[in-house]
Write an enzyme that holds these catalytic residues in place. Structure first.
Site, PDB file in Angstrom:
ATOM      1  CG  ASP A 178      -2.194   0.826   1.240  1.00  0.00           C
ATOM      2  OD1 ASP A 178      -2.355   1.417   0.183  1.00  0.00           O
ATOM      3  OD2 ASP A 178      -3.062   0.500   2.027  1.00  0.00           O
ATOM      4  CG  ASP A 181      -9.533   2.599  -0.515  1.00  0.00           C
ATOM      5  OD1 ASP A 181      -9.149   1.371  -0.663  1.00  0.00           O
ATOM      6  OD2 ASP A 181      -8.887   3.554   0.404  1.00  0.00           O
TER       7      ASP A 181
HETATM    8  C1  DGJ Z   1      -5.889   1.808   2.042  1.00  0.00           C
HETATM    9  C2  DGJ Z   1      -6.244   1.017   1.077  1.00  0.00           C
HETATM   10  O1  DGJ Z   1      -6.752   1.302  -0.285  1.00  0.00           O
HETATM   11  C3  DGJ Z   1      -7.066  -0.095   1.838  1.00  0.00           C
HETATM   12  O2  DGJ Z   1      -7.628  -1.106   1.019  1.00  0.00           O
HETATM   13  C4  DGJ Z   1      -6.416  -0.532   3.134  1.00  0.00           C
HETATM   14  O3  DGJ Z   1      -5.624  -1.336   2.749  1.00  0.00           O
HETATM   15  C5  DGJ Z   1      -6.112   0.560   4.093  1.00  0.00           C
HETATM   16  N1  DGJ Z   1      -5.282   1.547   3.200  1.00  0.00           N
HETATM   17  C6  DGJ Z   1      -5.333   0.273   5.278  1.00  0.00           C
HETATM   18  O4  DGJ Z   1      -4.883   1.313   5.902  1.00  0.00           O
END
Ligand code: DGJ
Length: 690
Positions: free
Chosen positions: A447, A515
């Protein structure tokens, strides 16, 4: 597929769908001559131009393959530098060439200084795509300060206006398609954030406004950092595109013998915009994805984030895994929250040791449990970041990008590690290496949740280099880890779809799309993504984010690499059974979806129905996902015509419990009329040749 020279000065590249021709002018400039259907290569010549008058120089009107700032060039250019004596005028002329099988190298030299530009072209077999990149070399004694090094300059064949397609998204709303008609001036799509980010995307698709059609042009930059794609139409109606590392806050110092290798651009032409997605999908599957999983279908996964957030413990994750296993998923991914003092997003990043309060016996207890359930285990990391509230930051406050006299800005309470420092790069590689060597981890979700700001890197002589050095460091680390752990998959995530580009596809096996997992929003997001990006890499989860029925949610999420992310603690056994059925159907058709050709048959905006079809190359199997959000009044009946089938073959179409047999021609030209009355009505059709 061919690469050859005609006479002294004409260079020709050919693939199965188009020809690309260049010629060297009497002044030594490398000119662009043709991008289109194949014609007799012997007929090409390089015309001699004069300045039109004292206001319009000939260099502004010709099409160059790689224009440099200097002389009588006043339009936007591909390259700009300053020599050590203060001269900011590069005169690059043709010096030499090398042809080897599928590759052409044109070598350009400055007429006085030790500057060399290598224009590299590659013809890829079997998919109608060519690639090009540029390498800039200092072959002299004195340093050269480069201010702009684009990967490619592309001149469009038609003098008409073009409609240029890109995306203009946000976090939570990635890949929103924009079309801009370019009558004159410039359109610029870019990122200045250090990732390719959620807003514009590093590609263009351009449709000529010709009455009789004309070819669609497209190009994608293989780069996950700050990029720029600009398309300009000059006063003489010539349209040109430049793609490359963003020249905003860019700089490269080249000392004697040093070089800068700009990222690849993949380009081609198509009959219609929807065909671009199929050409590039096949290309990515054949030539771009890392080899380890290139030919393998991606597994169905469960991810804990939307269910448990930061609140992960051995017990809760084991229970979640028990439930996940019942749905038939193949990988259980534990997301954020398992390490350091991570209770929320204020602390922990950088401290990549297992939190013993949450996992008293380490990760192995959970991993063994997951493995015993027949699933692989995956883990979330955010390697480029540190929370000021962490041991790592206390020990190494100088490891973040910053300017000495400024306090670095926090976003999501975190700072960005300076990966251009060798010791930081080693640290990042080291902690993931340790995790992978000590645990049976088959999936890493990498990430990156904030942009780079205050871009100071005092370890670099020219700190403007940090933008591309950072991106290169990410690629290097992932490549080394993949080489050492070839059975572990890597997903690129950057707060959702902030790192979605052909650079990421070359190093990661998949990306996290957004997300936003609301199925209705996902329709736009996924259609925008699929303009040019490969289906297989698009992770799509079914979650609790909307009240739509499971049928509708699966209908949308099954159009990519399927994942589940709902809170399974709140799901009944009946829910789990329903999920299991969809997961099982997905597994039966995932090869068709992940490796097949995608056709966007209908979309919500134009037709009131979203209908997407995937077909195998051999035209023997297809799957169709049709969904209407809410039909109005009595407008509930839709005729869906398929594409990509064999006209003469007969197919069995199964829709839920119903089944019908029709010819390919009937399905493609007459189509099936179906009722989608109501809210969230959806259908999945499976189509098999008899
Ligand atoms: C952002 C990501 O897009 C989410 O799927 C998740 O992993 C969060 N970060 C976790 O902090």
């Amino acid at each position: 597929m061919a690469v050859f020279r005609v006479g002294e000065n004409i260079f020709v590249l050919e693939n199965e769908s188009f020809q690309y021709v260049m010629g060297v002018g009497a002044d030594g400039t490398v000119r662009h001559l043709h991008w289109g259907d194949k014609v007799s290569p012997d007929d090409f010549e390089v015309r001699v131009f004069d300045d039109i008058n004292s206001n319009h120089s000939y260099r502004d009107t010709i099409c160059e393959e790689y224009s440099s700032f200097g002389g009588k060039l006043f339009r936007d250019c591909a390259f700009k530098c300053e020599f050590s004596d203060g001269v900011r005028d590069a005169v690059l002329v043709f010096e030499d060439y090398v042809i080897s099988e599928d590759t052409l190298k044109l070598i350009l030299r400055d007429i006085r200084y030790g500057l060399e530009a290598e224009l590299i072209y590659k013809v890829y077999d079997g998919c109608g795509v060519m690639g090009r990149k540029t390498v800039i070399r200092n072959v002299g004694e004195d340093r050269i300060e480069c201010e702009k090094i684009m990967s490619a300059e592309l001149s469009f064949p038609e003098k008409c206006e073009y409609e240029v397609i890109n995306t203009n998204g946000t976090w939570w709303g990635e890949y929103q398609i924009v079309r801009e008609r370019l009558s004159g001036g410039s359109l610029s799509f870019e990122s200045r954030k250090g990732t390719s980010a959620h807003c514009n995307a590093p590609f263009f698709i351009a449709e000529p406004s010709l009455r009789d059609g004309g070819k669609i042009l497209f190009a994608a930059l293989a780069y996950s950092g700050s990029f720029k794609v600009s398309v300009s139409r000059d006063s003489f109606n010539v349209t040109r595109a430049l793609l490359g590392v963003n020249d905003f806050d860019f700089g490269v110092t080249l000392k004697k013998g040093e070089k800068f290798s700009a990222p690849w651009v993949y380009f081609g032409s198509a009959q219609c915009a929807d065909e671009v997605s199929r050409i590039m999908n096949r290309f990515a599957l054949k030539h771009v994805f890392p080899e380890q999983f290139r030919e393998k279908p991606l597994p169905v996964l469960y991810n804990s984030w939307e269910a448990t957030g930061f609140n992960v413990t051995a017990e809760s994750q084991k229970e979640l895994a028990d439930k996940a296993a019942k749905t038939g998923v193949e990988v259980f991914v534990m997301d954020d929250g398992w390490f350091g003092e991570r209770k929320d997003d204020f602390a922990g990043l950088g401290d990549w040791y297992v939190n013993r309060e949450k996992f008293p016996k380490g990760l192995s207890e959970l991993i063994d449990h997951v493995n015993a359930l027949g699933m692989d285990f995956g883990l979330w990391v955010e390697p480029e970041m540190v929370n000021p509230d962490s041991d790592l930051y206390s020990e190494h406050p100088d490891w973040v990008y910053h300017f000495k006299t400024r306090t670095p800005s926090r976003m999501r309470n975190q700072l960005v590690l300076n990966l251009t420092k060798p010791q930081v790069k080693e640290f990042v590689f080291g902690f993931i290496d340790k995790l992978l060597s000590e645990n049976n981890i088959k999936y890493i979700k990498w990430d990156m949740n904030r942009p780079i700001s205050e871009p100071g890197a005092d370890n670099l002589e020219n700190s403007r280099e940090l933008w591309f050095r950072h991106t290169q460091a990410v690629y290097d680390i992932v490549d080394s880890l993949k080489a050492k752990y070839p059975e572990t998959q890597f997903e690129a995530c950057a707060s959702g779809g902030g790192r979605c580009d052909y650079g990421a596809f070359g190093h990661f096996d998949e990306i996290w799309t957004s997300d936003n997992t609301k199925p209705v929003d996902r329709i736009d997001i996924q259609n925008g993504y699929s303009l040019i990006n490969p289906t297989k890499a698009m992770r799509a989860w079914v979650t609790d984010s909307s009240d739509a029925p499971w049928s509708f949610k699966f209908n949308i999420a099954m159009q990519g690499s399927l994942g589940l992310g709902m809170n399974l603690f709140e799901c009944s056994e009946d829910d789990l059974d329903v999920m299991k059925e969809y997961v099982s159907l997905y597994k039966k058709y995932r090869e068709v979806i992940q490796f097949g050709d995608r056709y966007c048959l209908m979309n919500l905006e134009d037709h009131g129905l979203n209908a997407v079809e995937f077909v195998t190359e051999k035209e023997n199997r297809a799957i169709v996902f049709a969904a209407a959000v809410n039909t109005k009044h009595l407008h509930r009946s839709f005729k869906i015509r398929l594409r990509g089938l064999d006209e003469k073959s007969r197919y069995r179409v199964e829709i839920g419990g119903e089944s019908t047999e029709k010819s390919g021609s009937y399905l493609m030209h007459a189509g099936l009329e179906r009722d989608f009355g109501g809210d969230f009505k959806s259908e999945i059709w499976t189509v098999n040749r008899l």
